[in-house]
Design a protein around this motif. Structure first.
Motif, short mmCIF file in Angstrom:
data_model
loop_
_atom_site.label_atom_id
_atom_site.label_comp_id
_atom_site.label_asym_id
_atom_site.label_seq_id
_atom_site.Cartn_x
_atom_site.Cartn_y
_atom_site.Cartn_z
N GLY A 1 63.74 -8.38 78.62
CA GLY A 1 64.00 -9.61 79.37
C GLY A 1 65.45 -10.03 79.32
N ASP A 2 66.18 -9.57 78.29
CA ASP A 2 67.61 -9.86 78.21
C ASP A 2 68.35 -9.01 79.24
N SER A 3 69.56 -9.45 79.59
CA SER A 3 70.39 -8.59 80.42
C SER A 3 71.81 -8.58 79.86
N PHE A 4 72.56 -7.57 80.24
CA PHE A 4 73.95 -7.48 79.77
C PHE A 4 74.80 -6.84 80.86
N ASP A 5 76.12 -7.09 80.77
CA ASP A 5 77.05 -6.49 81.72
C ASP A 5 77.68 -5.27 81.10
N ALA A 6 77.74 -4.20 81.85
CA ALA A 6 78.41 -2.99 81.37
C ALA A 6 78.78 -2.16 82.57
N GLY A 7 80.02 -1.66 82.56
CA GLY A 7 80.50 -0.87 83.70
C GLY A 7 80.57 -1.70 84.97
N GLY A 8 80.78 -3.02 84.81
CA GLY A 8 80.84 -3.90 85.98
C GLY A 8 79.48 -4.09 86.64
N GLU B 1 75.16 -5.21 86.16
CA GLU B 1 74.22 -5.95 85.33
C GLU B 1 73.03 -5.06 84.99
N TRP B 2 72.69 -5.01 83.72
CA TRP B 2 71.58 -4.18 83.25
C TRP B 2 70.52 -5.06 82.62
N GLN B 3 69.30 -4.79 82.99
CA GLN B 3 68.18 -5.55 82.43
C GLN B 3 67.50 -4.69 81.37
N ALA B 4 67.21 -5.30 80.22
CA ALA B 4 66.49 -4.58 79.16
C ALA B 4 64.99 -4.71 79.41
N ILE B 5 64.31 -3.57 79.36
CA ILE B 5 62.87 -3.53 79.66
C ILE B 5 62.16 -2.83 78.50
N ALA B 6 61.05 -3.38 78.08
CA ALA B 6 60.29 -2.77 76.98
C ALA B 6 59.86 -1.35 77.37
N ALA B 7 60.01 -0.41 76.44
CA ALA B 7 59.64 0.99 76.71
C ALA B 7 58.84 1.55 75.55
N PRO B 8 57.74 0.90 75.17
CA PRO B 8 56.99 1.39 74.01
C PRO B 8 56.28 2.72 74.33
N GLY B 9 55.98 3.46 73.27
CA GLY B 9 55.29 4.75 73.43
C GLY B 9 55.86 5.71 72.40
N HIS B 10 56.90 6.45 72.79
CA HIS B 10 57.60 7.36 71.86
C HIS B 10 58.09 6.56 70.64
N ASP B 11 58.66 5.42 70.91
CA ASP B 11 59.05 4.45 69.88
C ASP B 11 58.53 3.11 70.38
N MET B 12 57.68 2.47 69.59
CA MET B 12 57.02 1.26 70.09
C MET B 12 58.01 0.10 70.30
#
Ligand SMILES: [Zn+2]
Length: 346
Positions: free
Chosen positions: A163-170, A172-183
């Motif tokens: 749900g967080d987002s950050f700026d990188a490389g000009g 905007e990137w949104q962080a999304i949960a990716a559980p499974g391989h690593d919960m």
């Protein structure tokens, strides 16, 4: 939205994986879908996004370039940290690194965090859920000893959550949960270019292994849900934790989903896959291992014994025989002068 066929394939119970013909038919439909979709396969990534493709011991490094605010995603395995720093330096062309963000804190993704911090003094950000794996730092609390893996202790400055987002490389990137391989893993999505940094949640031909469980399969269910989330994002290009960036996302999703389904139906098959993946990882770390030493190695590293006890029920001495035969048959290892080495790139 992803093509509806992905949605239907991801719903449990729809692929009778033991009937390969059905899966192959689904694959052909996917291929057609993917081919009919316009993608810029020549340069699917903007210039600000640079991918340093590594092998299977070291995850890829993703360098997101922006003046005064360069960001790196993931730092590789500890034993190759000097090479990692050199590759990142080259990608930065003399500029400073402001921040390092991890998709997850497995040894092949955060093993170089300390080295990057020493070189750049960059702000280090890890997924919120990973804190419990690295604090306090002990070989066991970060689960590596059990698998014969290593990393160097690092300090982080802050955390990032779904749900967080950050700026990188000009961008905007949104962080999304990716559980499974690593919960507790995250993936990062840029909606403008539809770029997904998937970590080990999705590779072009599979995904990071998912822990086997004797009763139920919470990790597989979570991994399936993550694939479904990826299908909904409908990325134009995926930058995986291992392997080259790819645009045939529907095909990759179908491959990963059908493997997970097979693992859910046969936990012992999954356990064999995990044992092989961990062994190859150790072999890449060590460079080589005497064939004669394999049984003692498997007896010494706790997790192989745990897998055997839970899933294989084999006499310990036959474990090494099976593993070697299987890995040689698939071409994953080669034997030379009594020594075993992995054929994959480290
Ligand atoms: Zn990885």
């Amino acid at each position: 939205m992803g093509p509806p066929i992905i949605e239907s394939l991801l719903r449990p119970g729809l692929i009778p994986v033991k009937r390969r013909a059905v899966a192959a038919h689904a694959r052909r439909i996917f291929d057609r879908l993917v081919k009919s979709r316009p993608v810029n396969s020549k340069s699917p990534l903007p210039a600000e996004v640079r991918v340093i493709e590594r092998g299977w011991l070291n995850c890829n490094q993703i360098v997101l370039r922006a003046p005064g605010a360069n960001v790196l995603v993931d730092s590789g395995y500890v034993s190759h940290q000097d090479r990692t720093v050199a590759l990142v330096e080259a990608a930065l062309e003399g500029e400073a690194l402001a921040r390092l963000i991890n998709t997850h804190c497995h040894s092949d993704h955060m093993g170089g965090n300390a080295a990057i911090a020493r070189r750049y003094g960059a702000r280090i950000t890890i997924p919120e859920g990973e804190v419990r794996h690295v604090v306090p730092w002990t070989p066991q609390s970060v689960w590596m000893e059990r698998f014969d893996q290593r990393a160097e202790e690092f300090a982080f400055h802050d955390t990032i959550a779904a749900g967080d987002s950050f700026d990188a490389g000009g961008l905007e990137w949104q962080a999304i949960a990716a559980p499974g391989h690593d919960m507790d893993a995250l993936m990062f999505f840029n909606a403008r270019h539809r770029i997904l940094v998937s970590g080990d949640a999705l590779w072009e031909n599979g995904m990071g292994f998912v822990w086997p469980e004797a009763g139920g399969h919470p990790h597989i269910d979570a991994a399936m849900a993550t694939l479904s989330a990826i299908a909904k994002l409908d990325p134009a290009v995926v930058i995986p934790g291992h392997g080259a960036p790819f645009t045939q996302v529907a095909k990759a999703l179908a491959t990963a989903a059908s493997r997970l389904k097979a693992f859910a139906e046969d936990p012992a098959k999954n356990a064999r896959h995990v044992a092989k993946a961990l062994f190859i990882f150790s072999l890449l770390d060590k460079g080589r291992m005497a064939v004669a030493e394999v049984p003692a190695y498997l007896a010494r590293v706790a997790y192989f014994g745990e897998l055997n006890e839970q899933f294989f029920h084999a006499p310990p001495e036959s474990l090494g025989e099976w593993l070697l035969q299987d890995l040689m048959r698939s071409g994953a290892v080669a034997v030379e002068g009594g020594f075993l080495r992995a054929t994959a790139k480290a």
